[in-house]
Design a protein around this motif. Structure first.
Motif, PDB file in Angstrom:
ATOM      1  N   LYS A  17      36.582 -71.316  74.784  1.00 25.85           N
ATOM      2  CA  LYS A  17      37.824 -71.406  75.543  1.00 25.85           C
ATOM      3  C   LYS A  17      37.573 -70.933  76.969  1.00 25.85           C
ATOM      4  CE  LYS A  17      41.564 -71.751  73.766  1.00 25.85           C
ATOM      5  NZ  LYS A  17      42.496 -72.895  73.580  1.00 25.85           N
ATOM      6  N   SER A  21      42.971 -70.840  80.767  1.00 23.65           N
ATOM      7  CA  SER A  21      43.263 -72.133  80.153  1.00 23.65           C
ATOM      8  C   SER A  21      44.640 -72.666  80.516  1.00 23.65           C
ATOM      9  CB  SER A  21      43.147 -72.031  78.628  1.00 23.65           C
ATOM     10  OG  SER A  21      44.036 -71.068  78.116  1.00 23.65           O
ATOM     11  N   ASN A  24      48.521 -74.772  78.365  1.00 22.42           N
ATOM     12  CA  ASN A  24      48.168 -75.634  77.240  1.00 22.42           C
ATOM     13  C   ASN A  24      47.194 -74.890  76.329  1.00 22.42           C
ATOM     14  OD1 ASN A  24      47.020 -77.633  75.509  1.00 22.42           O
ATOM     15  ND2 ASN A  24      47.633 -79.235  76.953  1.00 22.42           N
ATOM     16  N   THR A  26      45.661 -75.772  73.784  1.00 19.78           N
ATOM     17  CA  THR A  26      44.569 -76.559  73.193  1.00 19.78           C
ATOM     18  C   THR A  26      43.389 -76.731  74.138  1.00 19.78           C
ATOM     19  OG1 THR A  26      45.310 -78.750  73.975  1.00 19.78           O
ATOM     20  CG2 THR A  26      46.337 -77.883  71.954  1.00 19.78           C
ATOM     21  N   THR A  27      43.525 -76.295  75.386  1.00 18.65           N
ATOM     22  CA  THR A  27      42.452 -76.494  76.357  1.00 18.65           C
ATOM     23  C   THR A  27      41.193 -75.762  75.903  1.00 18.65           C
ATOM     24  OG1 THR A  27      44.051 -76.688  78.162  1.00 18.65           O
ATOM     25  CG2 THR A  27      41.767 -76.226  78.771  1.00 18.65           C
ATOM     26  N   LYS A  45      41.815 -81.133  76.989  1.00 21.11           N
ATOM     27  CA  LYS A  45      43.125 -80.634  76.554  1.00 21.11           C
ATOM     28  C   LYS A  45      43.875 -81.743  75.844  1.00 21.11           C
ATOM     29  CE  LYS A  45      45.337 -81.190  81.125  1.00 21.11           C
ATOM     30  NZ  LYS A  45      46.134 -80.514  82.164  1.00 21.11           N
ATOM     31  N   ALA A 103      43.397 -86.855  74.278  1.00 17.35           N
ATOM     32  CA  ALA A 103      43.207 -85.700  75.160  1.00 17.35           C
ATOM     33  C   ALA A 103      42.714 -86.186  76.503  1.00 17.35           C
ATOM     34  CB  ALA A 103      42.196 -84.734  74.544  1.00 17.35           C
TER      35      ALA A 103
END
Length: 267
Positions: A17, A21, A24, A26-27, A45, A103
């Motif tokens: 990670k 980030s 978001n 999920t980045t 992302k 993404a």
């Protein structure tokens, strides 16, 4: 098409990670294989298509490249294998039961965001950025594309010199985001310049923006076919009408003197 769409096999390896980030969750960083099989270190992302975010990222990256705004050398739409990613990092519950998720993927730029430069050095870093030609090009680009969230967290001070724009998620704000029920307050390098530079510096910043905007009309012509192809891929149900609306919006804002008139300067 200038913006490739990569299948799940292109997502090769989770690489952690990022320190910053953003909002978001999920980045993440990953090894991604491009269309030639070359492995690239990328930020990825997840951006489900129930918002305009993925379309905006793709259009923004394409237009930035066509208008000579520094941006990551590689960008792509990537189908991420959600369960493989979940083995590496927690994901928000809205991704439960999802096999693949689109993404936005862009190559890592060596350097730090201007925002990551801490303490007293941050004030100097902001001024140095705003005094650069790159900042004026980015600011003009954001006005052209009606992008509402350009802050120092998505401008990278490249280790090779210069400043690189990342994150075009709020592009075409009035056209795409307001109908989707989102209204972002404007955060821009122009506003940063107005609160940081002296009167002469602000005036020079705005004149340089207006001069940079003179290349937008040609950039739109050069990008037109690829832009239409991206819209057709991501919004097939209303591709023709949406593509026309996007083109008309960008065309109107690329006309001679549009930006200089808005800023009240002569370029």
């Amino acid at each position: 098409m200038s913006v490739p769409i990569l299948d799940a096999s292109a997502w090769r390896e989770f690489r952690g990670k990022p320190a910053n980030s953003g909002i978001n969750q999920t980045t993440h960083m990953a090894k991604v294989a491009d269309t030639q099989g070359k492995l690239r270190d990328c930020f990825v992302k997840l951006l489900p298509t129930d918002t305009p975010a993925l379309l905006c990222e793709a259009i923004g990256w394409l237009l930035a490249r066509k208008s000579d705004v520094a941006c990551p050398a590689f960008g792509a739409i990537l189908l991420v294998p959600v369960e493989e990613l979940r083995k590496c990092t927690p994901l928000p519950p809205e991704f439960n039961g999802m096999t693949l998720c689109p993404a936005w993927c862009s190559e890592v730029v060596a350097g730090k965001t201007v925002k990551q430069i801490h303490s007293m050095a941050y004030f100097v870093a902001k001024k140095n950025c705003l005094r650069s030609k790159d900042a004026r090009k980015i600011a003009a680009f954001d006005q052209w594309g009606d992008l509402r969230d350009r802050n120092f967290g998505n401008v990278i001070a490249s280790s090779k010199g210069g400043y690189v724009a990342i994150d075009h998620e709020t592009l075409l704000h009035d056209l795409l985001w307001i109908p989707a029920g989102r209204n972002y307050l404007e955060w821009s390098l122009l506003k940063e310049a107005q609160s940081t530079l002296d009167a002469a510096g602000i005036k020079k910043f705005q004149v340089d923006m207006a001069n940079a905007a003179k290349g937008h009309a040609k950039a739109l012509v050069d990008a037109a076919a690829d832009l239409a192809a991206i819209v057709a891929q991501l919004q097939p149900g209303n591709a023709a009408a949406l593509s026309q609306s996007i083109h008309q919006t960008l065309d109107a804002r690329s006309q001679p003197d549009w930006l200089s008139n808005k800023l009240g300067v002569i370029a």
